[in-house]
Design an enzyme around this catalytic site. Structure first.
Site: not given
Ligand code: BG6
Length: 482
Positions: A183, A221, A245, A330
């Site tokens: 994503h 996070e 990511h 985290k």
């Molecule tokens: C997800 C992870 O792919 O991405 C999560 O599994 C993480 O652990 C999340 O919190 C972060 O996505 P975003 O869009 O909130 O930065």
């Protein structure tokens, strides 16, 4: 655009609730769905049409940090008119017979072409049986219209399992039917890096070893794993966000200009970066937050990482010798995602004797929050004396928490899949090159250090960067505030 049927396996699961159903609502709200579009949700327990309606409504109106804007009744009604529910066990062939009949019925009622998207919002260990069952009903075949498959991470748990999964996928579908979703590629703030770098002329000539001292990529996070212990404990931070990511952020920030704006050219440049990353397990620090072992569904003896930091370099002439420091995890001090490009400080700076006089210029791609692109510069503090003030030249989106100004990544990517655009999806090579880099790190048996929740990770992560004479930049909330 042709109408189609979207089939979501796992409509009552976490992914469907948090991401897919809200994204479909947003697509509907923007009137992007072709008229005859249908959506079939599949899950195990029986539900009447009314119960299904209540469920979808509840999902859309529940607290969701990714989807905070108001739900309009007329949009909900329009969306729900397209929605159907089928119950059954995903490994039971009868479900697929029922699905096949239902799809034919929808096609003939609405004079549809047989276009379908299968979204697997399920555990990957079910994929094999789902594919066999789809094939037994010939549902993976593109007879009249197109058939597309959407899946997302985890795409394997290491290089070998990723290769096995890709092999499995390719034995039922062609590569141009497979949409592997990360994503982050659908994030507006990540895509804007391409516009900033390749749509302007002045910064690109500076992004190389002559001008860049180092790069830092951060995705931290301030919250823990919540109720996801079952998944997270078998994965850890490095694989959860590092393998996908953060490597994508790295690729967007450092790739060469594609020859044209096309899926093939963009993916080729991303893959070139991913395939040329230096990997050295000695340059890895892992951490686990205190209290993790007491989280729900976590093995009390677990050594799973909830924090990682690594250093890499790109083996190309452009960035030769430029260190790239990447960290994520985290229960850390702040929720913030950004790429900072730290420029070299010339020795002959005129004001180097003043306070801040040797501070580097930093280009920051802020993915979230305080979204924007800013350049940290030094300016003269107004007054009779010479004093320097570090400040930001900024482009800001200024999004409120309920802002609906730009599409959520899932909205963007589902719509791309509907259009048949794979530009911001991962192909086989891309996923495998990510794993080729992460595998040696993940398998390195690096010690996992503990850290205090609310800190920036274990002290070893600071020592690790300091030994190179650098330090982690504290992400600033001074720019692009609302
Ligand atoms: C997800 C992870 O792919 O991405 C999560 O599994 C993480 O652990 C999340 O919190 C972060 O996505 P975003 O869009 O909130 O930065």
């Amino acid at each position: 655009m042709d109408s189609f049927t979207l089939i979501i396996f796992g409509i009552t699961g976490n992914l469907a609730q948090i991401k897919l159903i809200p994204a479909l609502y947003d697509i509907e709200e923007k009137n992007l769905l072709p008229k005859e579009t249908s959506i079939i949700g599949i899950a195990r327990s029986p539900q009447s049409k009314e119960e299904f309606r209540e469920y979808i409504k509840k999902v859309l109106t529940s607290e969701n940090r990714h989807h905070q804007h108001a739900i309009k009744d007329e949009v909900f009604e329009k969306l729900f008119t397209r929605m159907h529910y089928l119950n059954g066990n995903l490994i039971d062939r009868n479900l697929y017979k029922k699905l096949s009949q239902f799809l034919s019925q929808l096609d003939s009622e609405n004079k549809k072409l047989g276009n379908r998207i299968f979204y697997l919002a399920t555990y990957p260990d079910l994929y094999d049986q789902i594919f066999q069952n789809l094939q037994s009903e010939k549902l993976n075949e593109q007879k009249n219209g197109w058939v597309r498959l959407m899946i997302e991470k985890p795409i394997g748990n290491d290089l070998k399992s990723a290769k096995d999964l890709n092999k499995l996928l390719l034995s039922y579908f062609r590569e141009d039917q497979i949409y592997r979703l990360d994503h982050y590629l659908g994030k507006e703030t990540l895509q804007n890096i391409l516009a900033f770098r390749f749509g302007n002329g002045i910064f690109e000539p500076l992004l190389n070893k002559d001008h860049v001292d180092h790069i830092q990529i951060t995705a931290t996070e301030d919250f823990g794993i919540g109720k996801r212990g079952g998944y997270y404990d078998s994965v850890g931070a490095l694989k959860d966000v590092g393998q996908n990511h953060l490597l994508q952020m790295l690729a967007f920030a450092t790739m060469d200009a594609p020859t044209d704006y096309s899926d093939a050219a963009l993916t080729k440049e991303r893959v070139k970066i991913l395939e040329n990353l230096e990997v050295d397990p000695k340059n890895l620090v892992l951490g686990q937050y205190d209290g993790y072992l007491k989280e729900e569904s976590v093995n009390p003896n677990s050594s799973t990482d909830t924090f990682f930091a690594f250093k890499t370099m790109i083996k190309n002439a452009r960035f030769k010798g430029v260190p790239i420091y990447v960290r994520g995890g985290k229960k850390l001090s702040q929720t913030v995602t950004e790429i900072s490009i730290i420029f070299k400080t010339p020795h002959n700076r005129l004001f180097k004797h003043l306070r801040s006089g040797t501070e580097p210029n930093v280009l920051i791609f802020r993915i979230q929050p305080n979204e924007g692109i800013v350049l940290k510069i030094l300016v003269k503090k107004p007054g009779h004396r010479w004093e320097l003030d570090p400040t930001y030249m900024q482009f800001c989106y200024r999004l409120g928490s309920d802002s609906h100004y730009f599409p959520d990544p899932y909205e963007r990517l589902i719509f791309d899949a509907i259009k048949g655009d794979q530009t911001f999806f991962n192909n086989v090579e891309e996923v495998e090159s990510e794993w080729k880099f992460i595998d040696p790190l993940a398998k390195s048996k690096t010690k996992v250090h503990s850290y205090n929740p609310g800190s920036w990770g274990p002290k070893e992560a600071d020592q690790f960067i300091q030994k190179n004479g650098r330090y982690w930049l504290e992400p600033s909330m001074d720019f692009c505030a609302i």
